[in-house]
Design a protein around this motif. Sequence first.
Motif, PDB file in Angstrom:
ATOM      1  N   UNK A  75      24.528  38.386  -0.444  1.00  0.00           N
ATOM      2  CA  UNK A  75      23.920  37.251   0.245  1.00  0.00           C
ATOM      3  C   UNK A  75      22.472  37.564   0.614  1.00  0.00           C
ATOM      4  N   UNK A  76      21.668  36.508   0.617  1.00  0.00           N
ATOM      5  CA  UNK A  76      20.257  36.617   0.953  1.00  0.00           C
ATOM      6  C   UNK A  76      19.996  35.716   2.147  1.00  0.00           C
ATOM      7  N   UNK A  77      19.288  36.244   3.140  1.00  0.00           N
ATOM      8  CA  UNK A  77      18.955  35.461   4.328  1.00  0.00           C
ATOM      9  C   UNK A  77      17.449  35.427   4.533  1.00  0.00           C
ATOM     10  N   UNK A  78      16.971  34.269   4.949  1.00  0.00           N
ATOM     11  CA  UNK A  78      15.592  34.114   5.378  1.00  0.00           C
ATOM     12  C   UNK A  78      15.618  33.995   6.895  1.00  0.00           C
ATOM     13  N   UNK A 100      20.917  31.266   5.227  1.00  0.00           N
ATOM     14  CA  UNK A 100      21.339  31.848   3.957  1.00  0.00           C
ATOM     15  C   UNK A 100      20.628  31.122   2.813  1.00  0.00           C
ATOM     16  N   UNK A 101      20.154  31.877   1.830  1.00  0.00           N
ATOM     17  CA  UNK A 101      19.464  31.293   0.681  1.00  0.00           C
ATOM     18  C   UNK A 101      20.362  31.308  -0.548  1.00  0.00           C
ATOM     19  N   UNK A 102      20.248  30.245  -1.326  1.00  0.00           N
ATOM     20  CA  UNK A 102      20.932  30.139  -2.611  1.00  0.00           C
ATOM     21  C   UNK A 102      19.874  29.969  -3.693  1.00  0.00           C
ATOM     22  N   UNK A 103      20.244  30.291  -4.922  1.00  0.00           N
ATOM     23  CA  UNK A 103      19.339  30.130  -6.045  1.00  0.00           C
ATOM     24  C   UNK A 103      18.832  28.689  -6.098  1.00  0.00           C
ATOM     25  N   UNK A 139      26.299  37.884  -6.612  1.00  0.00           N
ATOM     26  CA  UNK A 139      26.347  36.697  -5.772  1.00  0.00           C
ATOM     27  C   UNK A 139      27.302  35.660  -6.325  1.00  0.00           C
ATOM     28  N   UNK A 140      27.290  35.460  -7.638  1.00  0.00           N
ATOM     29  CA  UNK A 140      28.194  34.500  -8.264  1.00  0.00           C
ATOM     30  C   UNK A 140      29.636  34.970  -8.121  1.00  0.00           C
ATOM     31  N   UNK A 141      29.858  36.272  -8.290  1.00  0.00           N
ATOM     32  CA  UNK A 141      31.202  36.824  -8.168  1.00  0.00           C
ATOM     33  C   UNK A 141      31.712  36.656  -6.738  1.00  0.00           C
TER      34      UNK A 141
END
Length: 161
Positions: A75-78, A100-103, A139-141
């Motif tokens: 996971x990616x957070x800003x 949380x950031x998504x593609x 991330x997809x998994x």
Amino acid sequence: MMPKDVWGRLVLETKNPILGLAPYEELEVEACYELHAATHVIGRVKHSSKPSLVLPFSVISGLHCSLSLDKETGTVELTDKSSNGTRVNGADVGKGQARRLEDGDVITVFQQKDLSGTKHPQKIVYVFRRCGSAGGDKGAMVSALEKQNGALVAELAGARA
């Protein structure tokens, strides 16, 4: 020097160069910024110990926001740390708050509030793109496993009822 393990990119959506933002009349900014460390910062000045996307305009906070990758979950957070605010997909994040950031998420680092009489509407917008094994595949998994887990929890709750 070893190659960087790039897990994401910030791709400039705003027209480059940026026009009329103090203290510059015109300044070309980084059009594609690669994310490779666990944490990166965006700000007016280069951070002393973290990789930085520098946007040297007076409307950008010294430490405007940070992007962090959780390598275990993907996971990616800003986290917004700015005075003027940061938006993700048009919604304010809020100073001290994380999102949380998504593609494909659109990150607005700055947008002029009053556009009346403005020759060039002022904004700085990047699009977040996942890449590499630490971001995209994992991330997809993780997303697929979370979805499967949610379905199993619902099924179990139904069986108990």
